[in-house]
Design a protein around this motif. Structure first.
Motif, PDB file in Angstrom:
ATOM      1  N   GLU A 264       4.557   5.417 -12.037  1.00 25.16           N
ATOM      2  CA  GLU A 264       3.503   4.882 -12.894  1.00 25.16           C
ATOM      3  C   GLU A 264       3.613   5.502 -14.291  1.00 25.16           C
ATOM      4  O   GLU A 264       3.515   4.792 -15.300  1.00 25.16           O
ATOM      5  CB  GLU A 264       2.144   5.171 -12.267  1.00 25.16           C
TER       6      GLU A 264
ATOM      7  N   ASP B  84      -6.629  -3.883  -3.943  1.00 20.25           N
ATOM      8  CA  ASP B  84      -6.264  -4.719  -2.799  1.00 20.25           C
ATOM      9  C   ASP B  84      -7.416  -5.684  -2.588  1.00 20.25           C
ATOM     10  O   ASP B  84      -8.528  -5.272  -2.221  1.00 20.25           O
ATOM     11  CB  ASP B  84      -6.044  -3.850  -1.561  1.00 20.25           C
TER      12      ASP B  84
ATOM     13  N   VAL C 297       0.495  -1.052  -4.776  1.00 18.88           N
ATOM     14  CA  VAL C 297       1.428  -0.686  -5.837  1.00 18.88           C
ATOM     15  C   VAL C 297       2.295  -1.901  -6.110  1.00 18.88           C
ATOM     16  O   VAL C 297       2.818  -2.518  -5.170  1.00 18.88           O
ATOM     17  CB  VAL C 297       2.301   0.517  -5.417  1.00 18.88           C
TER      18      VAL C 297
ATOM     19  N   SER D 167      -9.030  -0.027  -0.971  1.00 17.69           N
ATOM     20  CA  SER D 167      -7.601   0.286  -1.086  1.00 17.69           C
ATOM     21  C   SER D 167      -7.006  -0.208  -2.398  1.00 17.69           C
ATOM     22  O   SER D 167      -7.566  -1.073  -3.064  1.00 17.69           O
ATOM     23  CB  SER D 167      -6.824  -0.394   0.046  1.00 17.69           C
ATOM     24  N   THR D 168      -5.869   0.369  -2.700  1.00 12.52           N
ATOM     25  CA  THR D 168      -5.078  -0.121  -3.823  1.00 12.52           C
ATOM     26  C   THR D 168      -3.679  -0.452  -3.313  1.00 12.52           C
ATOM     27  O   THR D 168      -3.241   0.035  -2.268  1.00 12.52           O
ATOM     28  CB  THR D 168      -4.962   0.922  -4.953  1.00 12.52           C
TER      29      THR D 168
ATOM     30  N   SER E 260       0.851  -1.185   0.000  1.00 12.54           N
ATOM     31  CA  SER E 260       0.000   0.000   0.000  1.00 12.54           C
ATOM     32  C   SER E 260       0.889   1.238   0.000  1.00 12.54           C
ATOM     33  O   SER E 260       2.061   1.182   0.405  1.00 12.54           O
ATOM     34  CB  SER E 260      -0.892   0.017   1.238  1.00 12.54           C
ATOM     35  N   GLN E 261       0.324   2.348  -0.410  1.00 19.42           N
ATOM     36  CA  GLN E 261       1.082   3.597  -0.371  1.00 19.42           C
ATOM     37  C   GLN E 261       1.404   3.977   1.064  1.00 19.42           C
ATOM     38  O   GLN E 261       2.472   4.534   1.336  1.00 19.42           O
ATOM     39  CB  GLN E 261       0.315   4.704  -1.099  1.00 19.42           C
TER      40      GLN E 261
ATOM     41  N   ARG F  47       2.391  -0.124 -11.188  1.00 16.88           N
ATOM     42  CA  ARG F  47       0.969   0.121 -11.429  1.00 16.88           C
ATOM     43  C   ARG F  47       0.232  -0.053 -10.111  1.00 16.88           C
ATOM     44  O   ARG F  47       0.684  -0.759  -9.213  1.00 16.88           O
ATOM     45  CB  ARG F  47       0.408  -0.796 -12.494  1.00 16.88           C
ATOM     46  N   ARG F  48      -0.893   0.624 -10.039  1.00 19.19           N
ATOM     47  CA  ARG F  48      -1.785   0.468  -8.890  1.00 19.19           C
ATOM     48  C   ARG F  48      -2.758  -0.657  -9.221  1.00 19.19           C
ATOM     49  O   ARG F  48      -3.292  -0.711 -10.334  1.00 19.19           O
ATOM     50  CB  ARG F  48      -2.530   1.770  -8.629  1.00 19.19           C
TER      51      ARG F  48
ATOM     52  N   THR G 239       2.309   9.603  -2.940  1.00 16.43           N
ATOM     53  CA  THR G 239       1.387   9.702  -4.077  1.00 16.43           C
ATOM     54  C   THR G 239       2.118  10.282  -5.284  1.00 16.43           C
ATOM     55  O   THR G 239       2.016   9.761  -6.400  1.00 16.43           O
ATOM     56  CB  THR G 239       0.159  10.563  -3.720  1.00 16.43           C
TER      57      THR G 239
ATOM     58  N   VAL H 102       4.632   7.620  -6.558  1.00 15.48           N
ATOM     59  CA  VAL H 102       3.968   6.545  -7.301  1.00 15.48           C
ATOM     60  C   VAL H 102       3.441   7.066  -8.641  1.00 15.48           C
ATOM     61  O   VAL H 102       3.568   6.380  -9.663  1.00 15.48           O
ATOM     62  CB  VAL H 102       2.851   5.889  -6.458  1.00 15.48           C
TER      63      VAL H 102
END
Length: 140
Positions: A54, A64, A73, A70-71, A31-32, A60-61, A47, A50
């Protein structure tokens, strides 16, 4: 090691903090927030980091799967290929060097590296606890 990191970052086409983030992602998507904590930088800075990686096609995101809000990376294949070009030769040389060592030598080297790492861990803890102590020990 510092010179190698600088050369690796330049070869891959990123800055040193970006390289540190990419290295963190070698163990799997993060996660970020995890990246921010590991790099000790703010979430907005991550952010931006990333976004930059990206745009460069290095990460890439992805969703989750454990938390739909959530996303994570993750590294892209091009980044793994860049790591291969930069890190493989070093690994090969280390393997060649270590091939000549017997088990006792391997254990001695491993213990020496652990001991040195511990010394630096203690130093970091001391510096973070009382930065003024460091200034007092090195008068100008």
């Amino acid at each position: 090691m510092d010179a190698f990191d600088a050369a690796a970052a330049a070869t891959i086409g990123v800055n040193r903090n970006d390289l540190r983030a990419l290295n963190l992602l070698e163990t799997g998507p993060l996660s970020q927030a995890s990246i921010a904590a590991a790099l000790k930088i703010t979430r907005p800075s991550v952010t931006t980091l990333v976004d930059r990686l990206e745009s460069a096609g290095m990460v890439r995101r992805v969703p989750d799967l454990r938390d739909r809000r959530s996303t994570l990376v993750e590294l892209l294949p091009a980044t793994w290929q860049a790591f291969e070009r930069v890190y493989r030769p070093v690994g090969t040389h280390v393997d060649q060097l270590a091939d000549g060592w017997d088990e006792q030598q391997r254990q001695a080297v491993a213990q020496a590296l652990l001991d040195l790492s511990s010394i630096f861990d203690v130093a970091v803890t001391r510096i973070m606890r009382d930065p003024a102590e460091q200034d007092a020990s090195h008068p100008t």
